[in-house]
Design a protein around this motif. Structure first.
Motif, PDB file in Angstrom:
ATOM      1  N   ALA A 204       0.890  -1.192   0.041  1.00  0.00           N
ATOM      2  CA  ALA A 204       0.071  -0.081  -0.080  1.00  0.00           C
ATOM      3  C   ALA A 204       0.911   1.334  -0.097  1.00  0.00           C
ATOM      4  O   ALA A 204       0.537   2.351  -0.695  1.00  0.00           O
ATOM      5  N   LEU A 205       2.030   1.209   0.773  1.00  0.00           N
ATOM      6  CA  LEU A 205       2.713   2.344   0.772  1.00  0.00           C
ATOM      7  C   LEU A 205       3.432   2.681  -0.398  1.00  0.00           C
ATOM      8  O   LEU A 205       3.603   3.732  -1.058  1.00  0.00           O
ATOM      9  N   THR A 206       3.809   1.474  -1.266  1.00  0.00           N
ATOM     10  CA  THR A 206       4.508   1.666  -2.546  1.00  0.00           C
ATOM     11  C   THR A 206       3.379   2.306  -3.764  1.00  0.00           C
ATOM     12  O   THR A 206       3.714   3.065  -4.571  1.00  0.00           O
ATOM     13  N   LYS A 207       2.091   1.587  -3.652  1.00  0.00           N
ATOM     14  CA  LYS A 207       1.076   2.015  -4.244  1.00  0.00           C
ATOM     15  C   LYS A 207       0.765   3.441  -4.179  1.00  0.00           C
ATOM     16  O   LYS A 207       0.868   4.255  -5.225  1.00  0.00           O
ATOM     17  N   PHE A 208       0.837   3.978  -3.001  1.00  0.00           N
ATOM     18  CA  PHE A 208       0.465   5.404  -2.625  1.00  0.00           C
ATOM     19  C   PHE A 208       1.552   6.300  -3.150  1.00  0.00           C
ATOM     20  O   PHE A 208       1.252   7.263  -4.038  1.00  0.00           O
ATOM     21  N   SER A 209       2.667   5.706  -3.071  1.00  0.00           N
ATOM     22  CA  SER A 209       4.140   6.510  -3.201  1.00  0.00           C
ATOM     23  C   SER A 209       4.225   6.639  -4.866  1.00  0.00           C
ATOM     24  O   SER A 209       4.429   7.982  -5.271  1.00  0.00           O
ATOM     25  N   LEU A 210       3.836   5.599  -5.638  1.00  0.00           N
ATOM     26  CA  LEU A 210       4.004   5.756  -7.121  1.00  0.00           C
ATOM     27  C   LEU A 210       2.872   6.367  -7.800  1.00  0.00           C
ATOM     28  O   LEU A 210       3.143   7.252  -8.509  1.00  0.00           O
ATOM     29  N   GLN A 211       1.572   6.521  -6.935  1.00  0.00           N
ATOM     30  CA  GLN A 211       0.390   7.281  -7.660  1.00  0.00           C
ATOM     31  C   GLN A 211       0.506   8.654  -7.181  1.00  0.00           C
ATOM     32  O   GLN A 211      -0.153   9.385  -7.779  1.00  0.00           O
ATOM     33  N   ASN A 212       1.163   9.037  -6.163  1.00  0.00           N
ATOM     34  CA  ASN A 212       1.347  10.349  -5.469  1.00  0.00           C
ATOM     35  C   ASN A 212       3.071  10.812  -5.425  1.00  0.00           C
ATOM     36  O   ASN A 212       3.219  10.806  -4.254  1.00  0.00           O
ATOM     37  N   PRO A 213       3.633  10.786  -6.543  1.00  0.00           N
ATOM     38  CA  PRO A 213       5.079  11.033  -6.311  1.00  0.00           C
ATOM     39  C   PRO A 213       5.439  12.356  -5.748  1.00  0.00           C
ATOM     40  O   PRO A 213       6.631  12.666  -5.046  1.00  0.00           O
ATOM     41  N   THR A 214       4.434  13.400  -5.591  1.00  0.00           N
ATOM     42  CA  THR A 214       4.910  14.627  -5.058  1.00  0.00           C
ATOM     43  C   THR A 214       4.761  14.582  -3.547  1.00  0.00           C
ATOM     44  O   THR A 214       5.106  15.574  -2.886  1.00  0.00           O
ATOM     45  N   VAL A 215       4.038  13.540  -3.076  1.00  0.00           N
ATOM     46  CA  VAL A 215       3.781  13.431  -1.474  1.00  0.00           C
ATOM     47  C   VAL A 215       5.186  12.924  -0.867  1.00  0.00           C
ATOM     48  O   VAL A 215       5.242  11.847  -1.089  1.00  0.00           O
ATOM     49  N   LYS A 216       5.794  13.857  -0.484  1.00  0.00           N
ATOM     50  CA  LYS A 216       7.033  13.190   0.442  1.00  0.00           C
ATOM     51  C   LYS A 216       6.959  13.170   1.863  1.00  0.00           C
ATOM     52  O   LYS A 216       7.821  12.521   2.550  1.00  0.00           O
ATOM     53  N   GLU A 217       6.247  13.792   2.406  1.00  0.00           N
ATOM     54  CA  GLU A 217       5.890  13.695   3.947  1.00  0.00           C
ATOM     55  C   GLU A 217       5.556  12.475   4.459  1.00  0.00           C
ATOM     56  O   GLU A 217       4.641  11.797   3.884  1.00  0.00           O
TER      57      GLU A 217
ATOM     58  N   GLN B 112       4.092  11.184   7.081  1.00  0.00           N
ATOM     59  CA  GLN B 112       2.832  10.847   7.800  1.00  0.00           C
ATOM     60  C   GLN B 112       1.601  11.065   6.863  1.00  0.00           C
ATOM     61  O   GLN B 112       0.851  10.109   6.777  1.00  0.00           O
ATOM     62  N   ALA B 113       1.871  11.760   5.819  1.00  0.00           N
ATOM     63  CA  ALA B 113       0.814  11.740   4.621  1.00  0.00           C
ATOM     64  C   ALA B 113       0.794  10.445   3.837  1.00  0.00           C
ATOM     65  O   ALA B 113      -0.028   9.895   3.560  1.00  0.00           O
ATOM     66  N   GLN B 114       2.228   9.951   3.510  1.00  0.00           N
ATOM     67  CA  GLN B 114       2.544   8.646   2.793  1.00  0.00           C
ATOM     68  C   GLN B 114       1.661   7.706   4.034  1.00  0.00           C
ATOM     69  O   GLN B 114       1.213   6.809   3.172  1.00  0.00           O
ATOM     70  N   ALA B 115       1.979   7.672   5.182  1.00  0.00           N
ATOM     71  CA  ALA B 115       1.575   6.592   5.938  1.00  0.00           C
ATOM     72  C   ALA B 115      -0.099   6.430   5.880  1.00  0.00           C
ATOM     73  O   ALA B 115      -0.748   5.615   5.952  1.00  0.00           O
ATOM     74  N   LEU B 116      -0.449   7.687   5.902  1.00  0.00           N
ATOM     75  CA  LEU B 116      -2.000   7.838   6.037  1.00  0.00           C
ATOM     76  C   LEU B 116      -2.587   7.241   4.649  1.00  0.00           C
ATOM     77  O   LEU B 116      -3.724   6.566   4.659  1.00  0.00           O
ATOM     78  N   GLY B 117      -2.024   7.684   3.738  1.00  0.00           N
ATOM     79  CA  GLY B 117      -2.389   7.381   2.151  1.00  0.00           C
ATOM     80  C   GLY B 117      -2.312   5.558   2.133  1.00  0.00           C
ATOM     81  O   GLY B 117      -3.354   4.984   1.631  1.00  0.00           O
ATOM     82  N   ALA B 118      -1.197   5.095   2.883  1.00  0.00           N
ATOM     83  CA  ALA B 118      -1.008   3.817   2.819  1.00  0.00           C
ATOM     84  C   ALA B 118      -2.266   2.942   3.514  1.00  0.00           C
ATOM     85  O   ALA B 118      -2.588   2.094   3.323  1.00  0.00           O
ATOM     86  N   MET B 119      -2.490   3.518   4.769  1.00  0.00           N
ATOM     87  CA  MET B 119      -3.338   3.075   5.748  1.00  0.00           C
ATOM     88  C   MET B 119      -4.878   3.057   4.918  1.00  0.00           C
ATOM     89  O   MET B 119      -5.459   2.055   5.183  1.00  0.00           O
ATOM     90  N   ASN B 120      -5.123   4.014   4.311  1.00  0.00           N
ATOM     91  CA  ASN B 120      -6.284   4.077   3.768  1.00  0.00           C
ATOM     92  C   ASN B 120      -6.570   3.145   2.572  1.00  0.00           C
ATOM     93  O   ASN B 120      -7.672   2.623   2.212  1.00  0.00           O
ATOM     94  N   LEU B 121      -5.456   2.670   2.083  1.00  0.00           N
ATOM     95  CA  LEU B 121      -5.316   1.503   0.855  1.00  0.00           C
ATOM     96  C   LEU B 121      -5.583   0.109   1.703  1.00  0.00           C
ATOM     97  O   LEU B 121      -6.235  -0.864   1.190  1.00  0.00           O
TER      98      LEU B 121
ATOM     99  N   LEU C  78      -8.610   8.663  11.613  1.00  0.00           N
ATOM    100  CA  LEU C  78      -7.384   7.792  11.259  1.00  0.00           C
ATOM    101  C   LEU C  78      -6.274   8.604  11.626  1.00  0.00           C
ATOM    102  O   LEU C  78      -5.290   8.186  12.421  1.00  0.00           O
ATOM    103  N   GLU C  79      -6.391   9.986  11.172  1.00  0.00           N
ATOM    104  CA  GLU C  79      -4.976  10.771  11.406  1.00  0.00           C
ATOM    105  C   GLU C  79      -4.957  11.434  13.084  1.00  0.00           C
ATOM    106  O   GLU C  79      -3.923  11.286  13.569  1.00  0.00           O
ATOM    107  N   LYS C  80      -6.177  11.666  13.510  1.00  0.00           N
ATOM    108  CA  LYS C  80      -6.082  11.901  15.094  1.00  0.00           C
ATOM    109  C   LYS C  80      -5.735  10.612  16.097  1.00  0.00           C
ATOM    110  O   LYS C  80      -4.908  10.648  16.745  1.00  0.00           O
ATOM    111  N   TYR C  81      -6.090   9.305  15.429  1.00  0.00           N
ATOM    112  CA  TYR C  81      -5.644   8.074  16.245  1.00  0.00           C
ATOM    113  C   TYR C  81      -4.256   7.785  16.084  1.00  0.00           C
ATOM    114  O   TYR C  81      -3.410   7.566  17.009  1.00  0.00           O
TER     115      TYR C  81
END
Length: 166
Positions: free
Chosen positions: A106-119, A121-130, A160-163
């Motif tokens: 999920a982390l890989t998929k999110f990163s490849l689909q959102n290459p401009t997101v480098k932070e 926490q944002a990557q982790a949240l994106g991966a968790m949502n997947l 999720l983010e608050k948790y």
């Protein structure tokens, strides 16, 4: 007769497309030995990730294991992406290597689909949502820890983010 042949052809085409949707790409010819080879492998990595998300968790599935190993090798070697596997996020999946693999997918998929997101926490949240909806549908929930259930509930309730990052 023509309508019958057309219907049969369409049915066979549909079966071929759906059957190929759950096949792992041929990884034997993909070499990860140079900087450029990792960039060239990105479309294959997306196919591997899609395969992992389309197939049920099964430690005995050799294709799934090969795909997971290829994914890990690519993640460790790619110069174009940095993957943060922080304990805060990975601790939810440490009870089962397949759960952790799916988080990494999920982390890989999110990163490849959102290459401009480098932070991270944002990557982790994106991966968790997947990964969380997939795990809810395809993993043995009897093995889930109390913390993983709480993480899933927070995700389901939009908290999720608050948790994760109070």
């Amino acid at each position: 007769m023509r309508k019958t042949l057309l219907a049969f052809f369409l049915f066979i085409s549909f079966l071929t497309v759906t059957a190929n949707g759950q096949e792992l790409p041929n990884l034997k010819h993909v070499k990860l030995n140079k900087k450029a080879s990792y960039k060239n492998a990105e479309p294959t990595i997306l196919k591997v990730v899609d395969y992992l998300f389309q197939s049920p968790i099964d430690k005995k599935n050799k294709s799934r294991n090969n795909g997971g190993q290829f994914l890990v090798d690519w993640m460790n070697g790619t110069p174009d992406f940095v993957f943060y596997l922080e304990e805060k996020e990975t601790s939810f999946f440490n009870t089962d290597s397949e759960l952790l693999l799916m988080y990494m997918a999920a982390l890989t998929k999110f990163s490849l689909q959102n290459p401009t997101v480098k932070e991270k926490q944002a990557q982790a949240l994106g991966a968790m949502n997947l990964v969380l909806p997939y795990l809810y549908q395809h993993s043995d929930k009897k093995t889930w820890t109390k913390e993983l259930w709480q993480l899933y509930d927070a995700s389901k309730n939009g908290k999720l983010e608050k948790y994760l990052y109070p």
